[in-house]
Scaffold this motif. Structure first.
Motif, PDB file in Angstrom:
ATOM      1  N   VAL A  28       0.829  -1.209   0.000  1.00  0.00           N
ATOM      2  CA  VAL A  28       0.000   0.000   0.000  1.00  0.00           C
ATOM      3  C   VAL A  28       0.863   1.259   0.000  1.00  0.00           C
ATOM      4  CG1 VAL A  28      -1.647   1.344   1.363  1.00  0.00           C
ATOM      5  CG2 VAL A  28      -2.002  -1.111   1.057  1.00  0.00           C
ATOM      6  N   VAL A  29       1.881   1.291   0.870  1.00  0.00           N
ATOM      7  CA  VAL A  29       2.729   2.479   0.973  1.00  0.00           C
ATOM      8  C   VAL A  29       3.477   2.716  -0.340  1.00  0.00           C
ATOM      9  CG1 VAL A  29       4.721   3.492   2.144  1.00  0.00           C
ATOM     10  CG2 VAL A  29       2.987   2.288   3.466  1.00  0.00           C
ATOM     11  N   CYS A  30       4.089   1.673  -0.878  1.00  0.00           N
ATOM     12  CA  CYS A  30       4.821   1.819  -2.141  1.00  0.00           C
ATOM     13  C   CYS A  30       3.889   2.237  -3.281  1.00  0.00           C
ATOM     14  CB  CYS A  30       5.509   0.502  -2.511  1.00  0.00           C
ATOM     15  SG  CYS A  30       6.920   0.072  -1.471  1.00  0.00           S
ATOM     16  N   LEU A 148       2.500   7.400   4.796  1.00  0.00           N
ATOM     17  CA  LEU A 148       1.121   7.587   4.340  1.00  0.00           C
ATOM     18  C   LEU A 148       0.516   8.870   4.891  1.00  0.00           C
ATOM     19  CD1 LEU A 148      -0.564   4.057   4.417  1.00  0.00           C
ATOM     20  CD2 LEU A 148      -0.077   5.488   2.431  1.00  0.00           C
ATOM     21  N   ALA A 149       0.785   9.159   6.168  1.00  0.00           N
ATOM     22  CA  ALA A 149       0.223  10.358   6.775  1.00  0.00           C
ATOM     23  C   ALA A 149       0.716  11.614   6.059  1.00  0.00           C
ATOM     24  CB  ALA A 149       0.596  10.414   8.260  1.00  0.00           C
ATOM     25  N   VAL A 150       2.009  11.679   5.764  1.00  0.00           N
ATOM     26  CA  VAL A 150       2.559  12.855   5.082  1.00  0.00           C
ATOM     27  C   VAL A 150       2.025  12.952   3.654  1.00  0.00           C
ATOM     28  CG1 VAL A 150       4.667  13.984   4.278  1.00  0.00           C
ATOM     29  CG2 VAL A 150       4.635  12.858   6.511  1.00  0.00           C
ATOM     30  N   LEU A 151       1.969  11.810   2.954  1.00  0.00           N
ATOM     31  CA  LEU A 151       1.479  11.822   1.576  1.00  0.00           C
ATOM     32  C   LEU A 151       0.027  12.289   1.504  1.00  0.00           C
ATOM     33  CD1 LEU A 151       2.977   8.513   0.117  1.00  0.00           C
ATOM     34  CD2 LEU A 151       3.587  10.847  -0.538  1.00  0.00           C
ATOM     35  N   LEU A 152      -0.789  11.802   2.414  1.00  0.00           N
ATOM     36  CA  LEU A 152      -2.202  12.174   2.386  1.00  0.00           C
ATOM     37  C   LEU A 152      -2.408  13.611   2.847  1.00  0.00           C
ATOM     38  CD1 LEU A 152      -3.840   8.881   3.740  1.00  0.00           C
ATOM     39  CD2 LEU A 152      -3.662   9.681   1.370  1.00  0.00           C
ATOM     40  N   ALA A 153      -1.627  14.053   3.837  1.00  0.00           N
ATOM     41  CA  ALA A 153      -1.765  15.423   4.336  1.00  0.00           C
ATOM     42  C   ALA A 153      -1.333  16.455   3.297  1.00  0.00           C
ATOM     43  CB  ALA A 153      -0.966  15.598   5.623  1.00  0.00           C
ATOM     44  N   THR A 159       0.639  16.901  -5.678  1.00  0.00           N
ATOM     45  CA  THR A 159       0.017  16.750  -7.001  1.00  0.00           C
ATOM     46  C   THR A 159       0.271  17.978  -7.863  1.00  0.00           C
ATOM     47  OG1 THR A 159      -1.717  15.356  -6.032  1.00  0.00           O
ATOM     48  CG2 THR A 159      -2.142  16.280  -8.209  1.00  0.00           C
ATOM     49  N   LEU A 160       0.142  19.166  -7.271  1.00  0.00           N
ATOM     50  CA  LEU A 160       0.432  20.391  -8.010  1.00  0.00           C
ATOM     51  C   LEU A 160       1.899  20.442  -8.405  1.00  0.00           C
ATOM     52  CD1 LEU A 160      -0.652  23.031  -9.117  1.00  0.00           C
ATOM     53  CD2 LEU A 160      -0.212  24.085  -6.886  1.00  0.00           C
ATOM     54  N   TYR A 161       2.769  19.992  -7.514  1.00  0.00           N
ATOM     55  CA  TYR A 161       4.205  19.930  -7.822  1.00  0.00           C
ATOM     56  C   TYR A 161       4.460  18.998  -9.001  1.00  0.00           C
ATOM     57  CZ  TYR A 161       9.119  18.536  -7.244  1.00  0.00           C
ATOM     58  OH  TYR A 161      10.442  18.238  -7.461  1.00  0.00           O
ATOM     59  N   ALA A 162       3.735  17.893  -9.055  1.00  0.00           N
ATOM     60  CA  ALA A 162       3.922  16.925 -10.137  1.00  0.00           C
ATOM     61  C   ALA A 162       3.462  17.480 -11.483  1.00  0.00           C
ATOM     62  CB  ALA A 162       3.162  15.631  -9.820  1.00  0.00           C
ATOM     63  N   LEU A 224      -4.922   7.008  -6.894  1.00  0.00           N
ATOM     64  CA  LEU A 224      -4.559   6.807  -5.487  1.00  0.00           C
ATOM     65  C   LEU A 224      -5.377   5.700  -4.828  1.00  0.00           C
ATOM     66  CD1 LEU A 224      -4.099  10.493  -4.273  1.00  0.00           C
ATOM     67  CD2 LEU A 224      -2.327   8.796  -4.728  1.00  0.00           C
ATOM     68  N   LEU A 225      -6.479   5.307  -5.443  1.00  0.00           N
ATOM     69  CA  LEU A 225      -7.271   4.187  -4.940  1.00  0.00           C
ATOM     70  C   LEU A 225      -6.918   2.884  -5.662  1.00  0.00           C
ATOM     71  CD1 LEU A 225     -10.786   5.898  -4.675  1.00  0.00           C
ATOM     72  CD2 LEU A 225      -9.162   5.477  -2.824  1.00  0.00           C
ATOM     73  N   ILE A 226      -6.771   2.976  -6.979  1.00  0.00           N
ATOM     74  CA  ILE A 226      -6.506   1.780  -7.781  1.00  0.00           C
ATOM     75  C   ILE A 226      -5.133   1.197  -7.481  1.00  0.00           C
ATOM     76  CG2 ILE A 226      -6.156   0.924 -10.128  1.00  0.00           C
ATOM     77  CD1 ILE A 226      -8.265   2.954 -11.050  1.00  0.00           C
TER      78      ILE A 226
END
Length: 289
Positions: A28-30, A148-153, A159-162, A224-226
């Protein structure tokens, strides 16, 4: 043996239960992180960092420090060295990445060969999924929760950076800091996955789930779900197959992900090779008619 026994039999052993938990967390994390890596185009950077952390992990073991500290230090060292080689010579980025990560990986191999240890440090390279202890699982769970906490927060900022770093800077975000944060999370994620598949196959878990999801949807929120859902499913299937066929569990998990990507690449409903060829043929037929 009926279906229920077939499903429950592997988990009569505590080491299989811990292996399943570690596989699900790492998958999940990867997978969540891989969505950004694929969008930014950091596949090679993921490869570099995942291999470059090896000497850091070994040195952390030698001094009795947490693996995560050594991994982060050498992850950032690898990025700094890549930037230095690229910025001060004629060598291009892809070549700089190849030079740095192979050199650091080789340093890790040398350190493993000369480090006296009561445990087999080669497990860092190839993984030791069935040897995950309770303390290992606790470390994997804590690091995975942090990532996960940092990625979701910070998911909107990442996403804007990407998609548009200039726009991110224009609205007050710091692209350098966001990139550095992602690299730090990448190093931590490598530690999470080391115990499951080892350094050699970490990059597969960091790239394949995001690439698979990218072929299945055009929306990042759905990616992010798939990605974690398919990655976790492949982890479970790979673990079952490895148990009943007596194969490498880490290798089977990654192989299952690779098989799923191949199926999606060929038969995906919108971006699969068969679907795109069929649509192109229909368009040509309509234009000709």
């Amino acid at each position: 043996m009926n279906l229920v026994d077939l499903l429950l039999d592997p988990f009569a052993y505590s080491f299989m239960t811990r292996a399943l938990a570690a596989t699900l967390i790492a998958s999940v994390v990867c997978a969540v992180l891989s969505c950004w890596l694929v969008l930014i185009g950091w596949s090679l950077m993921g490869d570099a960092v995942s291999h470059a952390v090896l000497p850091g992990v070994v040195l952390a073991y030698v001094v009795g420090a947490p693996f995560a500290i050594g991994a982060i230090i050498f992850g950032f060292l690898a990025v700094a060295l890549i930037g230095a080689v690229r910025g001060t010579s004629r060598v291009k980025e892809d070549a700089a990445i190849g030079i740095v990560f192979t050199t650091l990986f080789a340093l890790g191999l040398v350190l493993i060969s000369v480090t006296p240890s009561q445990t087999d440090l080669n497990h860092i390279i190839f993984g030791n999924l069935l040897g995950v202890s309770r303390s290992d699982l606790t470390q994997i769970a804590i690091l995975g929760a942090i990532v996960l906490a940092v990625l979701l927060a910070k998911r909107r900022d990442f996403t804007l950076y990407a998609f548009d770093r200039i726009h991110a800077h224009a609205i007050g975000l710091n692209p350098r800091m966001l990139g550095a944060t992602l690299l730090g999370l990448l190093a931590l994620t490598c530690v999470v996955a080391l115990q499951v598949v080892g350094v050699v196959l970490v990059v597969a878990m960091l790239i394949i789930p995001g690439a698979t999801a990218y072929l299945l949807t055009d929306r990042f929120g759905r990616m992010l779900l798939i990605a974690p859902a398919t990655s976790a499913a492949c982890g479970v299937v790979g673990l079952y197959v490895s148990y009943y066929q007596d194969t490498s569990p880490g290798g089977m998990v990654v192989l299952t992900q690779g098989i799923l990507f191949t199926l999606v690449y060929l038969f995906g409903p919108r971006h699969g090779l068969v679907a795109t060829r069929w649509q192109a043929r229909r368009r040509r037929a309509l234009l000709a008619g």
